[in-house]
Design an enzyme around this catalytic site. Structure first.
Site, PDB file in Angstrom:
ATOM      1  N   HIS A 164       0.832  -1.200   0.000  1.00  0.00           N
ATOM      2  CA  HIS A 164       0.000   0.000   0.000  1.00  0.00           C
ATOM      3  C   HIS A 164       0.866   1.249   0.000  1.00  0.00           C
ATOM      4  CE1 HIS A 164      -2.934  -2.969   1.700  1.00  0.00           C
ATOM      5  NE2 HIS A 164      -3.664  -2.400   0.761  1.00  0.00           N
ATOM      6  N   ASN A 165       2.171   1.052  -0.086  1.00  0.00           N
ATOM      7  CA  ASN A 165       3.138   2.141  -0.031  1.00  0.00           C
ATOM      8  C   ASN A 165       3.401   2.661  -1.448  1.00  0.00           C
ATOM      9  OD1 ASN A 165       5.512   3.696   0.082  1.00  0.00           O
ATOM     10  ND2 ASN A 165       6.310   2.515   1.807  1.00  0.00           N
ATOM     11  N   ASP A 181       9.943  -8.433   1.349  1.00  0.00           N
ATOM     12  CA  ASP A 181      10.106  -8.187   2.768  1.00  0.00           C
ATOM     13  C   ASP A 181      11.566  -7.833   2.958  1.00  0.00           C
ATOM     14  OD1 ASP A 181       8.763  -8.039   5.317  1.00  0.00           O
ATOM     15  OD2 ASP A 181      10.061  -9.673   5.955  1.00  0.00           O
ATOM     16  N   HIS A 235      14.808   6.385   3.488  1.00  0.00           N
ATOM     17  CA  HIS A 235      13.873   6.160   4.584  1.00  0.00           C
ATOM     18  C   HIS A 235      14.413   5.024   5.441  1.00  0.00           C
ATOM     19  CE1 HIS A 235      12.748   3.377   1.350  1.00  0.00           C
ATOM     20  NE2 HIS A 235      12.388   2.570   2.312  1.00  0.00           N
TER      21      HIS A 235
END
Length: 196
Positions: free
Chosen positions: A9-10, A68, A151
């Protein structure tokens, strides 16, 4: 042409992967995912990547890509590992990049061995077919955060042979060497062989 859904959803991650893959996807398309997020309760990067890919493939009916990733620090026995995004929260702190970085630096206070690696496992799920690729970016944890780009743990990580943190690198520089670029670079070569 095959349409692949990226199980995140990023929006930033979708944009980053589109930059990393560029023209290498050929005629194929990578789209975002708006379905439910599964519970990531695997005990490895591989397991969690597959959980996300399977959920997106089941929800959309499209072949799904997922990843992941996290940082593994040798002096901490590979921690935070799969718990990288919640490292500070698991210790009673808040869930934020700044808190995670502060907790990691506190965990390594006085430790001379600061070797670490960013790890990314990229997964494909297409019906009953699954495939995984793993990318690692070796380096070290710095003693203080530096840099404004990127990030996560980018401000406290310097890749092997680098004096700059990954947060001081340009996006193009990072996308040429990062763990995500390595994992998805390998995966896209597999996709080209499988899907044309």
């Amino acid at each position: 042409m095959t349409t692949f859904v990226l199980a995140t959803h990023n929006a930033g991650k979708l944009a980053e992967l589109r930059r990393i893959l560029g023209d290498r996807l050929g005629p194929h398309e990578l789209v975002g995912y708006d379905g439910p997020a599964p519970v990531e309760d695997g005990d490895t990067f591989e397991a969690n990547a597959l959980i996300k890919a399977r959920a997106a493939a089941a929800f959309t009916g499209l072949p799904a890509l997922a990843d992941d990733s996290g940082i593994a620090v040798d002096a901490l026995g590979g921690a935070p590992g799969i718990f990288s995004a919640r490292y500070s929260q698991l210790a009673g702190g808040e869930k934020s990049d700044a808190a995670n970085n502060a907790h990691l630096l506190a965990s390594l206070e006085g430790v001379s061995d600061r070797t670490a690696r960013f790890v990314c496992v990229a997964a494909l799920a297409d019906g009953g077919f699954e495939h995984l690729e793993r990318g690692e970016w070796p380096g070290r944890v710095l003693t203080a955060p530096v840099g404004e780009n990127g990030h996560g743990y980018d401000p406290v990580f310097a890749g092997e042979g680098e004096q700059r943190s990954s947060a001081q690198m340009t996006m193009a520089e990072k996308n040429a060497v990062s763990h995500r670029a390595r994992a998805f670079g390998q995966l896209v070569e597999f996709l080209r062989r499988r899907y044309g």
